[in-house]
Design an enzyme around this catalytic site. Sequence first.
Site, short mmCIF file in Angstrom:
data_model
loop_
_atom_site.label_atom_id
_atom_site.label_comp_id
_atom_site.label_asym_id
_atom_site.label_seq_id
_atom_site.Cartn_x
_atom_site.Cartn_y
_atom_site.Cartn_z
N ASP A 96 0.88 -1.17 0.00
CA ASP A 96 0.00 0.00 0.00
C ASP A 96 0.91 1.22 0.00
O ASP A 96 1.57 1.51 1.01
CB ASP A 96 -0.89 -0.01 1.24
CG ASP A 96 -1.85 1.18 1.30
OD1 ASP A 96 -1.65 2.17 0.57
OD2 ASP A 96 -2.80 1.13 2.11
N VAL A 97 0.98 1.92 -1.12
CA VAL A 97 1.97 3.00 -1.25
C VAL A 97 1.69 4.17 -0.32
O VAL A 97 2.58 5.03 -0.13
CB VAL A 97 2.07 3.51 -2.71
CG1 VAL A 97 2.56 2.41 -3.63
CG2 VAL A 97 0.73 4.09 -3.20
N ASN A 136 3.23 4.92 -10.60
CA ASN A 136 2.00 4.78 -11.38
C ASN A 136 0.74 4.62 -10.54
O ASN A 136 -0.35 4.94 -11.00
CB ASN A 136 2.16 3.58 -12.33
CG ASN A 136 0.86 3.17 -12.97
OD1 ASN A 136 0.32 3.85 -13.84
ND2 ASN A 136 0.33 2.03 -12.54
N TYR A 171 -8.91 14.15 -7.77
CA TYR A 171 -7.98 13.60 -8.77
C TYR A 171 -7.20 14.72 -9.45
O TYR A 171 -5.97 14.65 -9.56
CB TYR A 171 -8.77 12.79 -9.79
CG TYR A 171 -7.92 12.08 -10.83
CD1 TYR A 171 -7.29 10.88 -10.51
CD2 TYR A 171 -7.76 12.59 -12.11
CE1 TYR A 171 -6.52 10.20 -11.45
CE2 TYR A 171 -7.00 11.92 -13.06
CZ TYR A 171 -6.38 10.73 -12.73
OH TYR A 171 -5.62 10.08 -13.66
N LYS A 196 -3.10 15.47 -9.36
CA LYS A 196 -2.29 15.39 -10.58
C LYS A 196 -1.59 16.72 -10.86
O LYS A 196 -0.46 16.74 -11.36
CB LYS A 196 -3.16 14.96 -11.76
CG LYS A 196 -3.66 13.53 -11.65
CD LYS A 196 -2.52 12.53 -11.52
CE LYS A 196 -2.98 11.09 -11.50
NZ LYS A 196 -1.87 10.12 -11.42
#
Length: 260
Positions: free
Chosen positions: A69-70, A96, A165, A169
């Site tokens: 789990d990053v 990613n 999101y 980004k």
Amino acid sequence: MNAMQTNRQTDEGARIAVVTGAGSGIGRAVAVELLHAGWSVALTGRHPETLEATAALAPDGAAIAVRTDVSQPEDVTALFTATTDRFGRVDLLFNNAGTFGPGGVPVEELPYDAWRHVVDTNLNGAFLCAQAAYRQMKVQDPQGGRIINNGSISAHTPRPHSVAYTATKHALTGLTKSLSLDGRPYNIAVGQIDIGNAATDMTARMQTGALQANGEVAPEPVMDVADVARTVRHMAELPLEANVQFATVLATAMPYVGRG
């Protein structure tokens, strides 16, 4: 976090990559492209069974599957320890892993927990993995390596109802620029690929109808995810003296350039 060994042993002198979100979509396509090209790859994601399925698509490749789990610092530390224990170094991080979050939710209705989940995965996870990669790339011999962050067309232009999101980004672009600058003394090259409408499960709805800025719902063209994977491989295989700082790869006719 747990690691599962798969496929053949590493060849002497092989290039070593860590690919996050490798269990599906763009991450899977990039991992398989690198494996077929002779890279050794640490495949990481939250679901071991999908990582094993990715490894099976390149049966002659050198891969390990590491459940991670990053967004959890201890998982990221264990990921890079498992990678270096097996392969000895890290030459590439493809940052990613990401999530869109709940779709179609107006900003005033977005739960804080949903916002936090997107930020933890897309931004905090990318930072933690980049930080761990930096630490390894600074001390290994020969020194250096490359980080490629997966941005998005949303790093430039948002879709309706995509505040979490889009914010992450846009922030990822700043992370890329800072990492790129700070990496210069250590031979660490950092770039970003901004992708628009690659054909994956995440973008399946685009072909049936996506909400547009004018309120209409319209189908959008997509491109083969393999074209993204080849672009990432090109970026990854440049000598460290050269860097693709930002690349935009998109379905040619998608609503983005001009008025769409």
